[in-house]
Write a protein that holds these residues in place. Structure first.
Motif, PDB file in Angstrom:
ATOM      1  N   LYS A  30     -86.024  40.691  41.723  1.00  0.00           N
ATOM      2  CA  LYS A  30     -85.611  39.474  42.436  1.00  0.00           C
ATOM      3  C   LYS A  30     -84.519  39.805  43.442  1.00  0.00           C
ATOM      4  N   THR A  31     -84.612  39.143  44.570  1.00  0.00           N
ATOM      5  CA  THR A  31     -83.650  39.419  45.635  1.00  0.00           C
ATOM      6  C   THR A  31     -82.519  38.414  45.672  1.00  0.00           C
ATOM      7  N   ALA A  32     -82.663  37.330  44.931  1.00  0.00           N
ATOM      8  CA  ALA A  32     -81.586  36.325  44.949  1.00  0.00           C
ATOM      9  C   ALA A  32     -81.524  35.647  43.593  1.00  0.00           C
TER      10      ALA A  32
END
Lengths: 72, 274
Positions: free
Chosen positions: B272-274
């Motif tokens: 996940k990037t955020a």
């Protein structure tokens, strides 16, 4: 009910010539309309036609046996 | 529509009824989108897979629109990727709880569930919740193609008869009962109608859905419908004692955990990037 081949024609702007953009298989015209819109929706078309290939009739004199293009 | 951002002044119970309806629409569209996406591969025609994939994208888009309404109008935040709700908290139609066994299940969801939701949405156009009216046009335009797809497949399977038709009837029977439950007991939404938030109650919408479905079928009795003085109804009426108004369901179940894991990207949480 077996699938038929349908030809799909579109134009981007009103007044442009219709361009042949592809084909699809469908058991009847109602599903062909849905499939055409879902498959060839990459452009913001102003018009889209879907035509059973069997309904297209050749006008070329070399094909004057009366056979439709779709049945050739 | 001059008061496009106005929030209607509602009492607590009416406001909660509206909020739970929007959550139910969002949850059901999320699960419907999942199943359409699931059938991008494995349908009986390549064209049908492309259509299913396209319908999945549209359902996910509609979910996002409803989630924006929930945040803006009700201060309820649902982010599908970070949603930690238990399956038993979902307000989705029970027919969508598990993986579809066959194409017949997809067609049944397409013609029953996917036709029920636009009926509910349309009832709110012109009502006090302007944010629904604002997004409804595009949503309903897309839904027209969903219905054309559903109707085309029902017609085809009805005409073919035999095992495909029998499978469709079995799927339709289950989808119709679960979706009928989603509309709730008669007059459960009377406050929303009285407040003019919607122009027709869910009981009448259910009737409209059942009549339309019956018109598509040669023998509506085979999917558990019976003809009465008011139109088509369930041959075995639903018992409403256990109906949960927050979840619009009769049972205590919920979507399979494996489906929710896929929707949330649980296996790939490390990326996940955020």
């Amino acid at each position: 009910m077996t699938d038929q081949v349908f030809e799909v024609f579109c134009r981007i702007a009103p007044g442009d010539p219709m361009s042949h953009i592809g084909t699809l298989n469908a058991p009847h015209i109602d599903l062909a309309r849905v499939y055409a819109w879902k498959i060839y929706d990459e452009e913001d078309w102003s018009d889209m036609w879907v035509i059973p290939r069997a309904s297209i009739v050749s006008a070329h004199p070399a094909n004057d046996d009366g056979a439709g293009v779709g049945s050739a | 529509m001059s008061e496009a951002t106005a929030k209607p002044e509602l009492d607590g119970a009416t406001r909660l009824g509206l909020q739970t309806t929007v959550i139910a629409l969002s949850d059901t569209k999320l699960l419907l989108g999942y199943h359409y996406g699931e059938w991008t591969f494995g349908p009986p025609a390549i064209e049908a897979g492309i259509a299913a994939c396209s319908m999945a994208q549209e359902e996910f888009g509609h979910t996002r629109l409803f989630n924006r309404i929930l945040k803006r109008e009700f201060e309820v935040e649902i982010d599908p990727l970070n949603d930690t709700r238990a399956p038993q908290a979902f307000a989705s139609i029970a027919f969508l709880d598990s993986a579809f066994e066959s194409w017949a299940d997809l067609v049944a969801a397409n013609v029953v569930v996917d036709q029920a939701l636009p009926l509910i949405i349309r009832a709110y156009i012109g009502g006090g919740l302007y944010s629904i009216a604002r997004v409804a046009d595009k949503m309903l335009l897309e839904e027209r193609f969903h219905y054309a797809h559903a109707e085309g497949w029902v017609r085809l399977m009805e005409e073919r008869g035999g095992a495909p038709r029998d499978a469709l009837h079995d799927s339709l029977s289950r989808a119709i009962r679960d979706t009928s439950a989603f509309f709730g007991p008669p007059a459960h939404d009377a406050a929303l109608v009285t407040a003019k938030l919607k122009n027709i109650d869910d009981d009448a919408l259910r009737q409209r859905l059942l009549d339309r479905l019956a018109n598509l079928l040669a023998e509506p009795e085979t999917v558990g419908l019976t003809s009465g003085s008011q139109g088509w109804t369930l041959a075995e009426p639903l018992e409403w004692e256990d109906w949960d108004p927050a979840r619009r369901r009769l049972d205590g179940g919920g979507p399979d955990a494996a489906i929710l894991d896929e929707l949330r990207g649980t296996k790939n949480v490390a990326f996940k990037t955020a």
